[in-house]
Motif scaffolding. Structure first.
Motif, mmCIF file in Angstrom:
data_model
loop_
_atom_site.group_PDB
_atom_site.id
_atom_site.type_symbol
_atom_site.label_atom_id
_atom_site.label_comp_id
_atom_site.label_asym_id
_atom_site.label_seq_id
_atom_site.Cartn_x
_atom_site.Cartn_y
_atom_site.Cartn_z
ATOM 1 N N VAL A 21 0.854 -1.191 0.000
ATOM 2 C CA VAL A 21 0.000 0.000 0.000
ATOM 3 C C VAL A 21 0.885 1.235 0.000
ATOM 4 C CG1 VAL A 21 -2.031 -1.037 1.063
ATOM 5 C CG2 VAL A 21 -0.173 -0.205 2.507
ATOM 6 N N THR A 22 0.445 2.272 -0.677
ATOM 7 C CA THR A 22 1.214 3.507 -0.789
ATOM 8 C C THR A 22 0.265 4.698 -0.705
ATOM 9 O OG1 THR A 22 1.036 3.475 -3.210
ATOM 10 C CG2 THR A 22 3.003 2.448 -2.245
ATOM 11 N N ASP A 23 0.823 5.872 -0.740
ATOM 12 C CA ASP A 23 0.044 7.105 -0.727
ATOM 13 C C ASP A 23 0.634 8.058 -1.752
ATOM 14 O OD1 ASP A 23 -1.663 9.171 -0.059
ATOM 15 O OD2 ASP A 23 -0.461 9.820 1.670
ATOM 16 N N PRO A 24 -0.033 8.269 -2.909
ATOM 17 C CA PRO A 24 -1.353 7.749 -3.274
ATOM 18 C C PRO A 24 -1.245 6.378 -3.915
ATOM 19 C CG PRO A 24 -0.573 9.202 -4.998
ATOM 20 C CD PRO A 24 0.479 9.220 -3.926
ATOM 21 N N GLU A 25 -2.391 5.870 -4.316
ATOM 22 C CA GLU A 25 -2.449 4.640 -5.107
ATOM 23 C C GLU A 25 -3.233 4.923 -6.382
ATOM 24 O OE1 GLU A 25 -4.106 1.448 -2.824
ATOM 25 O OE2 GLU A 25 -2.530 1.518 -1.312
#
Length: 319
Positions: free
Chosen positions: A262-266
């Motif tokens: 998961v990352t920010d953003p996706e």
């Protein structure tokens, strides 16, 4: 009966289940999510919607959807919807708990192993022609067997992670909102404050929901507490980690690496610096992506829709 909008093509038989219950079903056919204006228009014409965790449903969208009775999120998390705002407008919000813990823990442990043993980096090097001979110093990694695993959040997924660690005779420490004596007895894990967990762990695995208290909980200070050889594994939500601080920590050698589902953003833009680190693994939010699990999630979401549209209480209510 009802008009149901599903924001993505889904596996399994959930669409057929909804149609057999007498509902009209429209499925968004494209790989990406419906744009906000399209989502708003579809919600305005729907009695129910099956949404994904990346489908941001805003209060203004709900204001223009007077028919809408239920948003069945095909996920455990529901940070893409404000349940209180939905409740104000008479819209039930549901989720799919209790079905993806084992599958997500499989992925988290796979990421841990891959990062520890340079699986991805060595594969890339091999494909690029780098394998010219056997080397006693090539791609030296870390032992997992007997190492210390720190679990942040000992819910269903965290417990499943601890159970996997038993097979590798790992020492498990955890932090959580409340102590879990039964889990401590079952898995031999020990409750510690987060600072002690970060300092002791060879691997730190995040398993918390995204909310006001967890947003950015792993920042520059927390990363500095970790061992310089430690690996951070995140299968929770990208916003749990201060991504700028993580980039700085990787650049400065503060930690040994990261494995991120998961990352920010996706999706994470290709120009993001995280892609430049050979000691970082990035996967596209696939922790629950087994055929059986995703199909079960869709069936649960469909069951919630059918219940609400039949005037019954949802099976998995959030609000």
């Amino acid at each position: 009966m009802g008009q149901v909008f599903i924001t993505r093509v889904i596996p399994g038989t959930a669409v057929e289940t909804l149609r057999e219950a007498g509902h009209e079903v429209e499925v968004w056919p494209e790989a990406g999510p419906p744009p906000p204006d399209v989502l708003a228009a579809r919600l305005a014409a729907a009695d129910a919607a099956m949404t994904m965790v990346v489908d941001r449903v805003t209060p203004s969208m709900l204001d223009t959807a007077p028919r809408l009775k239920v948003l069945a999120n095909m996920a455990v998390g529901y940070d893409n919807i404000d349940p209180a705002e939905a409740a104000k407008r008479g819209v039930r919000v549901t989720n799919t708990p209790g079905v993806l813990a084992e599958t997500t823990a499989d992925m988290a442990f796979a990421l841990l192993m891959a990062a520890a043993r340079n699986v991805v980096a060595s594969d890339r090097d091999t494909r690029a022609g780098g394998w010219t001979t056997w080397s006693p110093t090539g791609f030296l990694g870390q032992d997992v067997f007997g190492a210390t695993l720190g679990i942040v959040g000992l819910g269903e997924i965290g417990e499943a992670m601890a159970r996997r660690a038993l097979g590798f005779r790992m020492r498990v420490v955890y932090t959580s909102r409340t102590r879990k004596p039964e889990a401590e007895a079952r898995f031999g894990c020990r409750f510690v404050e987060i600072g002690e967990l970060l300092a002791q762990s060879d691997f730190v695995s995040l398993h918390v929901p995204l909310n006001g208290s967890t947003r950015g909980m792993i920042g520059a200070r927390e990363l500095r507490l970790m061992k310089t050889s430690a690996i951070l594994v995140n299968t929770a939500r990208g916003q749990v980690v201060d991504q700028g601080a993580l980039i700085a920590a990787l650049r400065d050698g503060v930690i040994g690496g990261a494995a991120l589902d998961v990352t920010d953003p996706e999706p994470l833009p290709l120009e993001n610096p995280l892609y430049t680190f050979s000691n970082v693994i990035i996967t596209p939010h696939i922790a629950s992506a087994s055929l059986a699990t995703r199909a079960k999630m869709a069936e649960m979401a469909a069951a919630n829709i059918i219940a609400v549209l039949a005037g019954q209480a949802p099976i998995n209510p959030v609000n």
